[in-house]
Design an enzyme around this catalytic site. Structure first.
Site, PDB file in Angstrom:
ATOM      1  CD  GLU A  53      -4.917 -29.044  -7.413  1.00  0.00           C
ATOM      2  OE1 GLU A  53      -6.016 -29.291  -7.569  1.00  0.00           O
ATOM      3  OE2 GLU A  53      -4.403 -29.330  -6.364  1.00  0.00           O
ATOM      4  CB  SER A  54      -2.515 -25.820  -3.638  1.00  0.00           C
ATOM      5  OG  SER A  54      -3.302 -26.914  -3.428  1.00  0.00           O
ATOM      6  CB  CYS A  84      -9.100 -20.811  -4.117  1.00  0.00           C
ATOM      7  SG  CYS A  84     -10.223 -22.814  -4.020  1.00  0.00           S
ATOM      8  CB  ILE A 144     -14.286 -23.748  -7.508  1.00  0.00           C
ATOM      9  CG1 ILE A 144     -15.135 -22.770  -8.310  1.00  0.00           C
ATOM     10  CG2 ILE A 144     -13.950 -24.823  -8.675  1.00  0.00           C
ATOM     11  CD1 ILE A 144     -14.572 -21.644  -9.319  1.00  0.00           C
ATOM     12  CG  HIS A 180     -12.254 -18.519  -6.814  1.00  0.00           C
ATOM     13  ND1 HIS A 180     -11.058 -18.761  -7.643  1.00  0.00           N
ATOM     14  CD2 HIS A 180     -12.796 -19.544  -6.502  1.00  0.00           C
ATOM     15  CE1 HIS A 180     -10.529 -19.790  -7.226  1.00  0.00           C
ATOM     16  NE2 HIS A 180     -11.621 -20.537  -6.641  1.00  0.00           N
ATOM     17  CD  GLU A 182     -10.387 -15.210  -8.435  1.00  0.00           C
ATOM     18  OE1 GLU A 182     -10.676 -14.741  -7.168  1.00  0.00           O
ATOM     19  OE2 GLU A 182     -10.178 -16.383  -8.362  1.00  0.00           O
TER      20      GLU A 182
END
Ligand code: GLN
Length: 201
Positions: A53-54, A84, A144, A180, A182
């Protein structure tokens, strides 16, 4: 540098999916470590900013006194990769940055305008195969509550789109994806980044 000296890549570990990036980096041949303080940032050649969450990460960057050291490293040319939330933070401008006083802060690694939660307004999460410039064949992309890129500067290379929207970019040694990698077993994006770091080291 020789093959036996792996590049040291940090993963910003204030919040978000740190572990997946550490694992992906190690599989891509880098030495990977977490970064929570300025001394740990000093010790790495490059940094990944993970998904999460930025707005929370921005708050914690201030709390941990990492915001200015990180901006300085990026301005000095440190290679970085953001996925993201990490893409959002690497921008020069963020649209829909969050509630007043809790906004996501731009670190300015890539000359771009990013819209936070852009896909999220349409559909919370989705995945699909997309063409990715520089990879041998499409990448499976997991989105997401993902951002998209609404503007890129003249020095920014667009690496991938989902429909008409830009979802992966590169400017010099700095990469960003709205999705993402990863979270898939595919390490090609991390390998691409580790190669960028190795060539510079
Ligand atoms: N919506 C999140 C943000 O604004 C990003 C989501 C993610 O990293 N998966 O930071």
């Amino acid at each position: 540098m020789t093959q036996s000296t792996p590049v040291r890549v940090g993963v910003l570990a204030l919040q978000g999916d740190t572990r997946e990036h550490l694992a992906a980096l190690r599989e891509a041949g880098a030495e990977a470590s977490t970064v929570r303080r300025a001394s740990e940032l000093d010790a790495v050649d490059a940094l990944i900013i993970p998904g999460g969450e930025s707005t929370t990460m921005s708050h914690l960057l201030r709390e941990f006194e990492l915001l200015e050291p990180l901006r300085t490293r990026l301005a000095d040319g440190m290679p970085a990769y953001g996925s993201c939330a990490g893409m959002i933070l690497l921008a020069t401008e963020i649209l829909d940055a969050g509630a007043e006083g809790r906004e996501a802060v731009p670190l300015g690694g890539i000359d771009m305008t990013v819209r936070r939660n852009a896909f999220g307004r349409q559909v919370d999460s989705f995945e699909g195969d997309i063409d990715f410039d520089g990879l041998d064949g499409p990448a499976h992309a997991v989105f997401i509550r993902a951002p998209w890129v609404e503007r890129v500067g003249p020095d920014v290379q667009v690496l991938a789109r989902a429909g008409e929207h830009i979802v992966a970019v590169r400017q010099g040694q700095v990469l960003a994806t709205a999705f993402h990698p990863e979270m898939t077993g595919d390490r090609r994006v991390h390998k691409l980044f580790v190669d960028v770091v190795a060539r510079r080291a």
